[in-house]
Write a protein that holds these residues in place. Sequence first.
Motif, PDB file in Angstrom:
ATOM      1  N   GLU A   1      -7.808   7.763 -12.971  1.00 56.14           N
ATOM      2  CA  GLU A   1      -7.470   8.174 -11.554  1.00 56.14           C
ATOM      3  C   GLU A   1      -8.305   9.448 -11.066  1.00 56.14           C
ATOM      4  O   GLU A   1      -8.468  10.237 -12.142  1.00 56.14           O
TER       5      GLU A   1
ATOM      6  N   LYS B   1     -13.092   5.680   1.510  1.00 57.70           N
ATOM      7  CA  LYS B   1     -12.645   5.875   0.120  1.00 57.70           C
ATOM      8  C   LYS B   1     -11.958   7.367   0.014  1.00 57.70           C
ATOM      9  O   LYS B   1     -12.972   8.348   0.189  1.00 57.70           O
TER      10      LYS B   1
ATOM     11  N   THR C   1      -2.064   4.753   2.093  1.00 56.31           N
ATOM     12  CA  THR C   1      -3.315   4.484   1.506  1.00 56.31           C
ATOM     13  C   THR C   1      -3.357   2.901   1.514  1.00 56.31           C
ATOM     14  O   THR C   1      -2.414   2.260   1.695  1.00 56.31           O
ATOM     15  N   ASP C   2      -4.417   2.180   1.095  1.00 53.26           N
ATOM     16  CA  ASP C   2      -5.142   0.940   0.999  1.00 53.26           C
ATOM     17  C   ASP C   2      -5.869   0.628  -0.097  1.00 53.26           C
ATOM     18  O   ASP C   2      -6.727   1.497  -0.102  1.00 53.26           O
ATOM     19  N   LEU C   3      -5.426  -0.112  -0.932  1.00 48.68           N
ATOM     20  CA  LEU C   3      -5.931  -0.431  -2.536  1.00 48.68           C
ATOM     21  C   LEU C   3      -6.627  -1.513  -2.079  1.00 48.68           C
ATOM     22  O   LEU C   3      -6.057  -2.739  -1.939  1.00 48.68           O
TER      23      LEU C   3
ATOM     24  N   ASN D   1       0.633  -1.300   0.013  1.00 49.32           N
ATOM     25  CA  ASN D   1      -0.117   0.012  -0.086  1.00 49.32           C
ATOM     26  C   ASN D   1       0.936   1.276  -0.147  1.00 49.32           C
ATOM     27  O   ASN D   1       1.657   1.412   0.963  1.00 49.32           O
TER      28      ASN D   1
ATOM     29  N   SER E   1      -9.792   6.541  -6.651  1.00 50.86           N
ATOM     30  CA  SER E   1     -10.111   5.248  -7.428  1.00 50.86           C
ATOM     31  C   SER E   1      -8.771   5.456  -8.526  1.00 50.86           C
ATOM     32  O   SER E   1      -8.648   6.475  -8.990  1.00 50.86           O
TER      33      SER E   1
ATOM     34  N   HIS F   1      -9.512  -0.420  -8.887  1.00 47.82           N
ATOM     35  CA  HIS F   1      -8.893  -0.377  -7.576  1.00 47.82           C
ATOM     36  C   HIS F   1      -9.536   0.861  -6.713  1.00 47.82           C
ATOM     37  O   HIS F   1      -9.350   1.961  -7.062  1.00 47.82           O
ATOM     38  N   ARG F   2     -10.044   0.568  -5.618  1.00 43.31           N
ATOM     39  CA  ARG F   2     -10.601   1.877  -4.887  1.00 43.31           C
ATOM     40  C   ARG F   2      -9.428   2.088  -3.830  1.00 43.31           C
ATOM     41  O   ARG F   2      -8.635   1.459  -3.041  1.00 43.31           O
ATOM     42  N   VAL F   3      -9.054   3.362  -3.750  1.00 42.73           N
ATOM     43  CA  VAL F   3      -8.037   4.001  -2.772  1.00 42.73           C
ATOM     44  C   VAL F   3      -8.673   4.449  -1.493  1.00 42.73           C
ATOM     45  O   VAL F   3      -9.495   5.209  -1.307  1.00 42.73           O
ATOM     46  N   ASN F   4      -8.189   3.771  -0.610  1.00 44.81           N
ATOM     47  CA  ASN F   4      -8.795   3.999   1.100  1.00 44.81           C
ATOM     48  C   ASN F   4      -7.876   4.551   1.829  1.00 44.81           C
ATOM     49  O   ASN F   4      -6.554   4.293   1.741  1.00 44.81           O
TER      50      ASN F   4
END
Length: 210
Positions: free
Chosen positions: A140, A100, A59-61, A51, A103, A92-95
């Motif tokens: 993006e 969120k 971040t976490d994808l 990540n 993405s 991929h969702r970017v958290n």
Amino acid sequence: MMRFRHLTLALMGAMAFAPAAFAQDSTTTDTASGKRFAVVGGYALSQPTKNPLIGGVRTDLDGEGAATLSASYYINDNIAIEAWGAADKFGHRVNAGGGKIGSVDSQPIALSGQYHFRTADSVVRPFLGLGYYEANYSNETPIAGQRLGVETAKGAMATAGVDLNINPTWFARADVRYMQGKSDVKLNGLNVGEAELNPVTLGIGVGARF
């Protein structure tokens, strides 16, 4: 992640029952030996294993699924050169911070050499591969009002899989691929670091050789 687990369980079940389900007719005169080309259509789930830091924020994808295609040329019954790629984009969702924040889509392609164990007509044929991949990132979405850009990732790819022969022409395939590579991350056009996602893809498919 739940989809990733479900596909893993499905692959394990398929491999457990493969010898009985795909046993070939011993009276056939056709053979897979000597056939030089193979194509496979399938579906894979892609899950980043690292990540990235984006603008100083960890971040976490999330992983996502997409259709895949491959074409192989067999130099002999055991050695093949494969061109593989996603026919559609992995989303991929970017958290971050429990929610969120954006993405991004990825679409990898790869070229690799493979070694297929056992004889061409064996019901179960494991294989290993090593090659080079590139993953293009697109779509993006802005993060905190800033324009996000992720450059193309490039690096090595390792593959492990198994073919389950249905008959000398048709086979089922399950594989896992690990891709290692870095890409520059930009916010509003300025380089803010590198993303090393190192995704793992877990796929299933049906192929034909000729």
